[in-house]
Design a protein around this motif. Sequence first.
Motif, short mmCIF file in Angstrom:
data_model
loop_
_atom_site.label_atom_id
_atom_site.label_comp_id
_atom_site.label_asym_id
_atom_site.label_seq_id
_atom_site.Cartn_x
_atom_site.Cartn_y
_atom_site.Cartn_z
N GLY B 49 0.81 -1.22 0.00
CA GLY B 49 0.00 0.00 0.00
C GLY B 49 0.84 1.27 0.00
N ALA B 50 1.92 1.27 0.80
CA ALA B 50 2.75 2.49 0.91
C ALA B 50 3.40 2.81 -0.43
CB ALA B 50 3.80 2.29 1.98
N ILE B 52 2.22 2.05 -3.41
CA ILE B 52 1.19 2.54 -4.34
C ILE B 52 0.91 4.02 -4.06
CG2 ILE B 52 -1.21 2.27 -5.13
CD1 ILE B 52 -1.02 -0.69 -4.42
N LYS B 53 0.88 4.36 -2.78
CA LYS B 53 0.63 5.76 -2.39
C LYS B 53 1.75 6.66 -2.94
CE LYS B 53 -0.31 8.17 1.75
NZ LYS B 53 0.19 8.14 3.10
N ASP B 54 3.00 6.21 -2.77
CA ASP B 54 4.14 7.01 -3.27
C ASP B 54 4.07 7.17 -4.79
OD1 ASP B 54 5.00 7.07 -0.70
OD2 ASP B 54 6.69 5.69 -0.95
N LEU B 55 3.74 6.06 -5.47
CA LEU B 55 3.68 6.08 -6.94
C LEU B 55 2.61 7.05 -7.41
CD1 LEU B 55 4.64 4.71 -9.63
CD2 LEU B 55 2.74 3.11 -9.35
N ASN B 56 1.45 6.99 -6.77
CA ASN B 56 0.34 7.88 -7.12
C ASN B 56 0.73 9.34 -6.98
OD1 ASN B 56 -2.30 7.92 -8.03
ND2 ASN B 56 -2.98 6.55 -6.40
N MET B 57 1.43 9.62 -5.87
CA MET B 57 1.82 11.00 -5.61
C MET B 57 2.81 11.49 -6.67
SD MET B 57 2.59 12.48 -1.91
CE MET B 57 4.29 12.00 -1.69
N LEU B 58 3.82 10.65 -6.94
CA LEU B 58 4.84 11.02 -7.92
C LEU B 58 4.20 11.27 -9.29
CD1 LEU B 58 7.89 11.08 -8.88
CD2 LEU B 58 7.55 8.69 -9.45
N LEU B 59 3.35 10.33 -9.71
CA LEU B 59 2.76 10.45 -11.04
C LEU B 59 1.83 11.65 -11.13
CD1 LEU B 59 2.06 6.67 -11.79
CD2 LEU B 59 3.71 8.13 -12.96
N THR B 60 1.13 11.92 -10.05
CA THR B 60 0.22 13.07 -10.05
C THR B 60 1.03 14.36 -10.21
OG1 THR B 60 -1.26 11.82 -8.64
CG2 THR B 60 -1.66 14.18 -8.77
N ILE B 61 2.17 14.44 -9.55
CA ILE B 61 3.03 15.64 -9.72
C ILE B 61 3.50 15.72 -11.17
CG2 ILE B 61 5.23 16.71 -9.05
CD1 ILE B 61 4.81 15.36 -6.27
N LEU B 62 3.96 14.57 -11.70
CA LEU B 62 4.49 14.58 -13.08
C LEU B 62 3.42 14.95 -14.10
CD1 LEU B 62 6.83 11.43 -13.05
CD2 LEU B 62 7.49 13.83 -12.84
N ALA B 63 2.17 14.60 -13.79
CA ALA B 63 1.07 14.88 -14.73
C ALA B 63 0.95 16.37 -15.00
CB ALA B 63 -0.24 14.35 -14.16
N PHE B 64 1.32 17.19 -14.02
CA PHE B 64 1.16 18.63 -14.18
C PHE B 64 2.42 19.33 -14.70
CE2 PHE B 64 -2.18 17.34 -11.28
CZ PHE B 64 -3.27 17.88 -11.95
N MET B 65 3.44 18.58 -15.01
CA MET B 65 4.69 19.16 -15.51
C MET B 65 4.56 19.44 -17.01
SD MET B 65 7.32 18.86 -13.26
CE MET B 65 7.49 18.20 -11.63
N PRO B 66 5.08 20.58 -17.46
CA PRO B 66 5.08 20.80 -18.91
C PRO B 66 5.98 19.79 -19.62
CG PRO B 66 6.11 22.66 -17.74
CD PRO B 66 5.67 21.68 -16.71
N THR B 67 5.74 19.57 -20.89
CA THR B 67 6.46 18.53 -21.63
C THR B 67 7.97 18.75 -21.60
OG1 THR B 67 4.55 18.23 -23.01
CG2 THR B 67 6.60 17.36 -23.87
N PHE B 68 8.40 20.04 -21.69
CA PHE B 68 9.86 20.25 -21.72
C PHE B 68 10.50 19.81 -20.39
CE2 PHE B 68 8.65 24.29 -19.80
CZ PHE B 68 9.71 24.58 -18.95
N VAL B 69 9.76 19.91 -19.29
CA VAL B 69 10.31 19.46 -18.00
C VAL B 69 10.39 17.93 -17.99
CG1 VAL B 69 9.98 19.42 -15.48
CG2 VAL B 69 9.44 21.48 -16.78
N LEU B 70 9.36 17.30 -18.53
CA LEU B 70 9.38 15.83 -18.58
C LEU B 70 10.55 15.35 -19.45
CD1 LEU B 70 5.63 14.77 -18.88
CD2 LEU B 70 7.08 14.74 -16.86
N ARG B 71 10.78 16.07 -20.55
CA ARG B 71 11.91 15.68 -21.43
C ARG B 71 13.24 15.83 -20.69
NH1 ARG B 71 10.56 14.61 -26.55
NH2 ARG B 71 8.78 15.72 -27.41
N TRP B 72 13.35 16.92 -19.96
CA TRP B 72 14.59 17.17 -19.17
C TRP B 72 14.77 16.03 -18.16
CZ3 TRP B 72 14.86 17.87 -13.83
CH2 TRP B 72 16.10 18.26 -13.33
#
Lengths: 474, 133
Positions: B49-50, B52-72
């Motif tokens: 469970g812990a 899954i919680k960490d993964l959800n948090m990380l991905l949720t943050i990444l979802a809001f990153m602009p594409t150039f940040v994701l590329r970096w």
Amino acid sequence: MLDYIIIGTGPSGGNIAHNLFKAGANILLLEAGKLFNKKTFPRTEADTSAMLYWGGGIEFDTDAKMGFLRTRLVGGTSIVNQCLLDRFDDIAFNDWKAESGVQWFSPENLAPYYTKVENKLDLHTFTPSDMNKNAQLFTKSCDKIGVKWGYLRKGQNDCANDRGNDCMACLGGCHRDSKQSSYAGYLRDDITEGLNLQTETEVHQITTNGDTVTVHAFQQGRQVTFQAKNIVLAGGAFGTTKMLLQSGFKKQLPALGKNFSTHPQFMSFGLFDEEINAYKGYFQTVASKDPNLRKKGYKLENVFAPPISAAMLFSRTGSYHQDIMRNYTRMTCIEVAVRDENAGEIKVNNKGRLSVDKPFTEQDRRRRDEGRELIANILTNEGAKKVYASPFAVGLHLMGGSVIGANPAKAVVDPEFRLHGHKNIFVADSSIFPNAPGINPSLTVMALAQKLSDQFTGTTYDKQIPKQLSTESY
Amino acid sequence: MTSKYLSNSALKAINRIGDLMIPRNGEFPAFSEVGGITYIDELVSYAPGADIKDLNMLLTILAFMPTFVLRWLLGKMETAMENKGPLGPIFRQLDIGLRGLIFSCYYTEKVPTTFKGKKPLDIIGFQLTRVED
Ligand SMILES: Cc1cc2nc3c(=O)[nH]c(=O)nc-3n(C[C@H](O)[C@H](O)[C@H](O)COP(=O)(O)OP(=O)(O)OC[C@H]3O[C@@H](n4cnc5c(N)ncnc54)[C@H](O)[C@@H]3O)c2cc1C
């Protein structure tokens, strides 16, 4: 009151539980994972990682430079391993003797136990007709440049390769029950005959009180306790060491957690124009068997990886990644397995999680680089157009952390497999390895487990056990 | 699609990062076209469970990153093995974690029927034979 509780069902726990069950002892076998069988083993690579492996596929050292693989299910890591079964040689046992002060380490003294295990399991030494194209090119090139190689010996009985079966499928558990895992080789029939096994039971603490040991575990979310006269820890290097650390034994046994080694492996791929299909058939039949390389501290293994793992081995993505994967069937592969220094340490952090330090020493680096260079030479001589060396280190042979030795200041387990200072806590799994042998470990895990089983049952050997084929061990 | 374990933003992040890692290229479909993510719950459900919680948090943050940040970020992940700095271990873990998730959903036998193209496993020519008795 139970006579024995055995924790863990891999090559160590499987062997000991079987022997004690057959001897009529009152035992309980505990396993953190589930019970699968040939019909229920996962059928895809992704499901295998998620369902069977601790850490959902891979665990890391604290520096995240090395990944470790171990499984959690009945049969332990022997369910997913390649089941290559080699005896140790003088070099390995002499180094163990020097490090541990345990005098009985020698090929001769362990021979009766090796033989007993070898006689219980079905073994097959590969022959020329078993080789796929990856192996044919490897051996031809080794001959050309003067590297000695040999056929591997595997625990298996009927892999149906002549009918087109691909053994890569059994990396998620053998769907034919051919591979001699500790489940197929020891436990399957015992379970049918009523062996007392409780699965999905993860032990987190052990307490002792005179003649009784209490085991504290979580069973599907519930806290449960069990008591016995003796316990045997068989959770592997990480599992056993973690249980002992969580139980507070580090204060009495300062060596607890130390001397961890893992035979880090580095794969290199050779690219060809023609189809190789290295994943087909028996995909691992030969390896280097060269006394020079043995002395230098590494060996070469002719292997291959399934698609997701192969994709993971290259750090880049996008079109670079796609170019590699497009050529998946046109690649050969060799890996160098380093006989590494036992400089690692297994710890438990304040969240109760494993934390593993595994420094890659100067000597380890030298051995890896030398091995890689030799591999590049072999692949080029095979006719590869291009050679890709993966930067990733994977540790499949997790060893040490609760090492055996005569001196309680430097070791955790005494030469009779007892936790130093404790008459009824025993360990004979991969966690007791004093240092890296440089040889496949699981046959020796089973031989040590057999020695402890015989100690329990009072079995002695008249040296007449028929000798089965034995292999050179490098 | 929805997931029992991951938020909609987290799923969106997987598809975005997946398409950066595996864009449409020649016969290879883009990550999101294949739809292997449909079966993500089958993989995630086994994790503690812990985690899954960490993964959800990380991905949720990444979802809001602009594409150039994701590329970096992907660039940092690709060179993480050579990174000797204090962030090296984090980039290495991210690299293995995210690539593991994405490759598991791409090189998969489990592809939804809505995907009509050639499966990535077929494109690379991987076909395991299991002889059962
Ligand atoms: C992909 C792969 C290929 C390999 N190939 C080979 C090979 O060809 N030849 C070879 O010799 N070796 C090979 N190995 C290594 C070999 O499998 C291991 O060295 C061997 O299985 C170790 O045996 P063990 O009994 O010490 O531990 P394990 O096999 O790891 O068994 C430990 C068991 O204990 C359980 N456990 C752990 N902690 C707890 C707890 N707290 N409570 C309850 N249960 C617990 C685990 O779930 C597990 O089932 C390979 C390993 C891998 C990953």
